[in-house]
Motif scaffolding. Structure first.
Motif, PDB file in Angstrom:
ATOM      1  N   THR A  81       0.936  -1.262   0.019  1.00 29.17           N
ATOM      2  CA  THR A  81      -0.393   0.033   0.218  1.00 29.17           C
ATOM      3  C   THR A  81       1.083   1.259   0.148  1.00 29.17           C
ATOM      4  O   THR A  81       0.636   2.181  -0.968  1.00 29.17           O
ATOM      5  CB  THR A  81      -1.398   0.269   1.261  1.00 29.17           C
ATOM      6  N   PHE A  82       1.816   1.315   0.561  1.00 30.16           N
ATOM      7  CA  PHE A  82       2.747   2.553   0.743  1.00 30.16           C
ATOM      8  C   PHE A  82       3.674   2.705  -0.142  1.00 30.16           C
ATOM      9  O   PHE A  82       3.782   3.877  -0.588  1.00 30.16           O
ATOM     10  CB  PHE A  82       3.367   2.576   2.536  1.00 30.16           C
ATOM     11  N   ARG A  83       4.108   2.065  -0.471  1.00 32.84           N
ATOM     12  CA  ARG A  83       4.715   1.911  -1.835  1.00 32.84           C
ATOM     13  C   ARG A  83       4.333   1.997  -3.618  1.00 32.84           C
ATOM     14  O   ARG A  83       4.718   3.109  -4.368  1.00 32.84           O
ATOM     15  CB  ARG A  83       5.418   0.166  -2.546  1.00 32.84           C
ATOM     16  N   PHE A  84       3.071   1.754  -3.492  1.00 31.95           N
ATOM     17  CA  PHE A  84       1.679   2.360  -4.619  1.00 31.95           C
ATOM     18  C   PHE A  84       1.650   3.872  -4.211  1.00 31.95           C
ATOM     19  O   PHE A  84       1.516   4.073  -5.267  1.00 31.95           O
ATOM     20  CB  PHE A  84       0.968   1.099  -4.227  1.00 31.95           C
ATOM     21  N   VAL A  85       1.587   4.306  -3.039  1.00 33.50           N
ATOM     22  CA  VAL A  85       1.405   5.895  -2.858  1.00 33.50           C
ATOM     23  C   VAL A  85       2.417   6.504  -2.981  1.00 33.50           C
ATOM     24  O   VAL A  85       2.168   7.216  -3.793  1.00 33.50           O
ATOM     25  CB  VAL A  85       0.249   5.625  -1.636  1.00 33.50           C
ATOM     26  N   ALA A  86       3.263   6.138  -2.806  1.00 27.11           N
ATOM     27  CA  ALA A  86       4.872   6.294  -2.675  1.00 27.11           C
ATOM     28  C   ALA A  86       4.659   6.904  -4.063  1.00 27.11           C
ATOM     29  O   ALA A  86       5.248   7.699  -4.794  1.00 27.11           O
ATOM     30  CB  ALA A  86       6.043   6.261  -1.816  1.00 27.11           C
ATOM     31  N   GLY A  87       5.194   5.649  -4.695  1.00 24.86           N
ATOM     32  CA  GLY A  87       5.512   5.401  -6.399  1.00 24.86           C
ATOM     33  C   GLY A  87       4.305   6.735  -6.870  1.00 24.86           C
ATOM     34  O   GLY A  87       5.264   7.396  -8.129  1.00 24.86           O
ATOM     35  N   ARG A  88       3.030   6.909  -6.638  1.00 26.42           N
ATOM     36  CA  ARG A  88       1.964   8.053  -7.087  1.00 26.42           C
ATOM     37  C   ARG A  88       2.617   9.528  -7.123  1.00 26.42           C
ATOM     38  O   ARG A  88       2.568  10.337  -7.643  1.00 26.42           O
ATOM     39  CB  ARG A  88       0.999   7.486  -6.768  1.00 26.42           C
ATOM     40  N   LEU A  89       2.994   9.035  -6.223  1.00 28.24           N
ATOM     41  CA  LEU A  89       2.899  10.645  -5.282  1.00 28.24           C
ATOM     42  C   LEU A  89       5.088  10.745  -6.171  1.00 28.24           C
ATOM     43  O   LEU A  89       5.434  12.577  -6.116  1.00 28.24           O
ATOM     44  CB  LEU A  89       3.328  10.953  -3.911  1.00 28.24           C
ATOM     45  N   ALA A  90       5.243   9.938  -6.114  1.00 31.38           N
ATOM     46  CA  ALA A  90       7.334  10.387  -6.993  1.00 31.38           C
ATOM     47  C   ALA A  90       7.039  11.111  -7.597  1.00 31.38           C
ATOM     48  O   ALA A  90       7.937  11.700  -8.019  1.00 31.38           O
ATOM     49  CB  ALA A  90       7.763   9.270  -6.310  1.00 31.38           C
ATOM     50  N   ARG A  91       6.161  10.951  -8.625  1.00 30.20           N
ATOM     51  CA  ARG A  91       5.949  11.162 -10.078  1.00 30.20           C
ATOM     52  C   ARG A  91       6.244  12.900  -9.812  1.00 30.20           C
ATOM     53  O   ARG A  91       6.060  13.891 -10.014  1.00 30.20           O
ATOM     54  CB  ARG A  91       4.622  11.482 -10.747  1.00 30.20           C
ATOM     55  N   PHE A  92       5.324  13.917  -8.429  1.00 32.16           N
ATOM     56  CA  PHE A  92       5.500  15.152  -8.565  1.00 32.16           C
ATOM     57  C   PHE A  92       6.119  15.683  -7.302  1.00 32.16           C
ATOM     58  O   PHE A  92       6.372  16.882  -7.114  1.00 32.16           O
ATOM     59  CB  PHE A  92       3.267  15.066  -7.418  1.00 32.16           C
ATOM     60  N   ILE A  93       6.690  14.674  -6.312  1.00 33.43           N
ATOM     61  CA  ILE A  93       7.444  15.432  -4.610  1.00 33.43           C
ATOM     62  C   ILE A  93       8.508  14.856  -4.665  1.00 33.43           C
ATOM     63  O   ILE A  93       8.698  13.576  -5.719  1.00 33.43           O
ATOM     64  CB  ILE A  93       6.669  14.915  -3.963  1.00 33.43           C
ATOM     65  N   PRO A  94       9.696  14.949  -4.522  1.00 30.82           N
ATOM     66  CA  PRO A  94      11.206  14.328  -4.393  1.00 30.82           C
ATOM     67  C   PRO A  94      10.620  12.885  -3.656  1.00 30.82           C
ATOM     68  O   PRO A  94      10.005  13.004  -2.281  1.00 30.82           O
ATOM     69  CB  PRO A  94      11.661  15.298  -3.256  1.00 30.82           C
ATOM     70  N   ARG A  95      11.640  11.610  -3.946  1.00 26.47           N
ATOM     71  CA  ARG A  95      11.600  10.346  -3.387  1.00 26.47           C
ATOM     72  C   ARG A  95      11.436   9.898  -2.274  1.00 26.47           C
ATOM     73  O   ARG A  95      10.115   9.241  -1.805  1.00 26.47           O
ATOM     74  CB  ARG A  95      12.446  10.250  -3.995  1.00 26.47           C
ATOM     75  N   ARG A  96      11.914  10.515  -1.114  1.00 28.20           N
ATOM     76  CA  ARG A  96      12.001  10.752   0.153  1.00 28.20           C
ATOM     77  C   ARG A  96      10.693  11.351   0.863  1.00 28.20           C
ATOM     78  O   ARG A  96      10.159  11.093   1.963  1.00 28.20           O
ATOM     79  CB  ARG A  96      13.835  11.083   0.201  1.00 28.20           C
ATOM     80  N   ILE A  97      10.390  12.738   0.395  1.00 30.07           N
ATOM     81  CA  ILE A  97       9.742  12.984   0.655  1.00 30.07           C
ATOM     82  C   ILE A  97       8.093  11.740   0.588  1.00 30.07           C
ATOM     83  O   ILE A  97       6.859  11.745   1.308  1.00 30.07           O
ATOM     84  CB  ILE A  97       9.034  14.425   0.425  1.00 30.07           C
ATOM     85  N   ALA A  98       8.286  11.531  -0.124  1.00 25.45           N
ATOM     86  CA  ALA A  98       7.176  10.683  -1.064  1.00 25.45           C
ATOM     87  C   ALA A  98       7.032   9.134  -0.307  1.00 25.45           C
ATOM     88  O   ALA A  98       5.919   8.779  -0.429  1.00 25.45           O
ATOM     89  CB  ALA A  98       7.140  10.713  -2.491  1.00 25.45           C
ATOM     90  N   ILE A  99       7.974   8.558  -0.071  1.00 23.27           N
ATOM     91  CA  ILE A  99       7.730   7.790   0.446  1.00 23.27           C
ATOM     92  C   ILE A  99       7.431   8.240   2.357  1.00 23.27           C
ATOM     93  O   ILE A  99       6.291   7.396   2.961  1.00 23.27           O
ATOM     94  CB  ILE A  99       9.468   7.095   0.926  1.00 23.27           C
ATOM     95  N   ALA A 100       7.387   8.338   2.552  1.00 26.47           N
ATOM     96  CA  ALA A 100       7.426   9.518   4.220  1.00 26.47           C
ATOM     97  C   ALA A 100       5.960   9.798   3.957  1.00 26.47           C
ATOM     98  O   ALA A 100       5.223   9.393   4.684  1.00 26.47           O
ATOM     99  CB  ALA A 100       8.350  10.853   4.804  1.00 26.47           C
ATOM    100  N   ALA A 101       5.779  10.105   2.986  1.00 27.21           N
ATOM    101  CA  ALA A 101       4.233  10.328   2.739  1.00 27.21           C
ATOM    102  C   ALA A 101       3.409   8.671   2.535  1.00 27.21           C
ATOM    103  O   ALA A 101       1.974   8.762   3.171  1.00 27.21           O
ATOM    104  CB  ALA A 101       3.309  11.930   1.698  1.00 27.21           C
ATOM    105  N   GLY A 102       3.848   8.384   1.767  1.00 30.74           N
ATOM    106  CA  GLY A 102       3.182   7.381   1.863  1.00 30.74           C
ATOM    107  C   GLY A 102       2.753   6.450   2.339  1.00 30.74           C
ATOM    108  O   GLY A 102       2.087   5.499   2.635  1.00 30.74           O
ATOM    109  N   VAL A 103       4.190   6.694   3.382  1.00 27.59           N
ATOM    110  CA  VAL A 103       4.126   5.597   5.240  1.00 27.59           C
ATOM    111  C   VAL A 103       2.692   5.861   5.970  1.00 27.59           C
ATOM    112  O   VAL A 103       1.955   5.734   6.936  1.00 27.59           O
ATOM    113  CB  VAL A 103       5.272   5.655   5.708  1.00 27.59           C
TER     114      VAL A 103
END
Length: 537
Positions: A132-154
């Motif tokens: 779940t969090f990887r799916f969300v982080a992958g979608r967010l990484a298109r628009f924001i930095p990768r590490r921020i996307a991972i934190a947001a996904g978690v």
């Protein structure tokens, strides 16, 4: 593919879960606990390995990795087998103290299979969370930095899983539990008959309807000792004890039920008795017969007691769902009864006491503040099995006299509060009671009382030497694991044998009531005879 480090740490947690805690554990419970501990340890190991790699610390190369994995597997297997082999001895170290028959085997294969099933279920949920969090982080990484996307996904995954568990599963489960217990409470048993005596609560003359008493209320009203039973045992005149109870259906609000209970007390002449006890029941409304029956015998029936119901749910569910409601009901009843009691002439009114078991003890504590009653104090309280979150109990235990154990504290000069357990500890040399007598009856093996959230990261004080009389000498503290063990113990504390865990024995209530209410005129032989009577009953 499993993590070697995760398996190693998980095995250590699994092994520690087999060591004794406060209560002996059945095979199913032990298996579930061990599987959960293994899963937690595995997760910690995986996280630790990720952090090690993330910090770019040195790691063994491929040539060294294989022998390390083989060695780790051998170590894990050896640890698991040794601890499984010792498990029966550890369980018997508790069972012997509780006078239970020893077990010949801890059934290691069944424990292992159940633990494996529990671990797989937890692992699948963890993997689902990861997806779940990887799916969300992958979608967010298109628009924001990768590490921020991972934190947001978690964060989003945590919120999603939390809302599903709390908002859907837990809410549905609580709704089902509330409906079930409500129907059970309304059930009128064929074996319990409505009182015909107009002086009894629930009779045709009563202000409280029989049907509105609820199952626990009807049990409380009808199962106490009668005048004839008391006279037969005591071999002297006695009175019919007075018991008043207002169920949840008796009135809409706690304040209304409290006023109704007071009116019923007046109707049946409760304030003409020598002792009046305000009881705060457990979550379901249940009142321990071992507590009130013993007092009625000691006082020859010259006792009135009153309680109101505040929940249909068991104490642990009530504490989770409506934590303040029991205290609100306890305050409402105390306010009504105490207010009327203080209006009576001091030499023409009963002595007033409080009582509660478990959640009832905690809520009874909350029924009044000491400064509110100093001008005209009630005479005392007997609180048994207070939950670990009880405010006054925690304060007194934390500020106990140096050298006294946490499971049986001494507080200052003993003039206000004393503690006791299976071994009567209330007679303190040189101590004199003050105008109020507060007694806590508690067993060292009661996890409801001695569960501590802080056991997650530090050893509880009650584990220090000397240990309580029914606490295993083999008990040790392990970070996280002890917390999980005590949580399981707390859930099963009410299934322990009489006189251990959260099951309080009549003979221990007898010792406590003698001290709290200053019982006079009973010889040691007569007290022993009363204890034998309740033991046989």
């Amino acid at each position: 593919m499993f993590s070697t480090v995760g398996l190693l740490v998980g095995t250590l947690f699994f092994a520690a879960s087999l060591t004794p805690s406060l209560n002996p554990r059945a095979v199913l419970i032990q298996g579930i606990l061990s599987g959960l501990c293994f899963a937690v340890g595995y997760g910690i190991g995986v996280f630790g390995l990720w952090l090690w790699t993330y910090l770019e610390l040195p790691s063994p190369g491929p040539r060294k990795a294989r022998p390390i994995k083989l060695a780790a597997a051998a170590v894990c297997a050896a640890i698991a087998l040794i601890f499984l082999w010792r498990a029966s001895d550890w369980q018997n170290s508790i069972r012997t103290l509780m006078q239970l028959a020893p077990v010949d085997s801890a059934q290691p294969f069944r424990v292992g299979l159940i633990a494996l099933a529990a671990f797989v279920i937890v692992l699948m949920l963890a993997r689902l969370f990861q997806v779940t969090f990887r799916f969300v982080a992958g979608r967010l990484a298109r628009f924001i930095p990768r590490r921020i996307a991972i934190a947001a996904g978690v964060s989003i995954a945590v919120l999603l899983f939390g809302s599903i568990i709390n908002g859907v599963l837990l809410r549905y489960a609580l709704h089902v539990a509330d409906s079930s217990y409500k129907q059970l409470d309304a059930l009128v048993e064929d074996t319990i008959q409505q009182p015909s005596d107009p002086a009894k609560t629930g009779s045709a003359a009563s202000l409280i309807d029989w049907e509105h008493l609820g199952r626990t209320g009807r049990e409380f009203i009808t199962t106490g000792p009668t005048k004839q039973e008391l006279q037969s045992f005591l071999r002297r005149d006695a009175l019919d004890p007075i018991r008043v109870y207002a169920g949840l259906r008796s009135a809409e609000t706690p304040e209304d039920r409290a006023r109704l209970a007071l009116d019923e007390l007046k109707r049946v002449g409760a304030f003409d008795r020598s002792i009046l006890v305000i009881i705060t029941p457990t979550g379901t409304g249940w009142i321990d017969p071992a507590a009130i029956d013993t007092l009625e015998y000691l006082r020859g029936g010259d006792v009135a007691s009153v309680a109101i119901q505040y929940s249909y749910l068991p104490s642990w569910l009530s504490l989770m769902v409506e934590p303040g409601y029991g205290g609100e009901a306890a305050r409402a009843l105390f306010k009504e009864v105490y207010g009327y009691w203080t209006s009576l002439p001091r030499n023409h009114r009963p002595k007033l006491y409080l009582h509660g078991l478990s959640l009832g003890a905690m809520n009874s504590e909350q029924s009044n503040e000491l400064f509110e009653v100093l001008g005209d104090p009630y005479q005392g309280a007997l609180w048994s099995g207070p939950p670990y979150s009880s405010r006054i109990w925690r304060s007194i235990t934390s500020n106990r006299n140096p050298g006294s154990p946490a499971w049986l504290p001494r507080f200052r000069d003993g003039s206000y509060v004393r503690f006791t357990n299976q071994n009567d500890a209330l007679d303190i040399a040189g101590a004199h009671w003050g105008p109020m007598r507060i007694v806590y009856l508690q067993y060292a093996s009661d996890a409801v009382t001695f569960f501590e959230p802080s056991s997650f990261y530090r050893r509880p004080d009650w584990m220090a030497q000397p240990r309580g009389p029914d606490v295993s000498a083999d008990l040790r503290w392990y970070p996280i694991v002890t917390f999980l063990q005590l949580a399981v113990d707390m859930a099963g504390a009410a299934t322990m044998p009489m006189g251990h865990g959260h099951v309080y024995a009549p003979e221990h209530y007898i010792d406590a009531w003698i001290e709290v209410t200053d019982v006079q005129g009973w010889s040691a032989d007569e007290i022993a005879r009363l204890k034998r009577h309740f033991a046989q009953r």
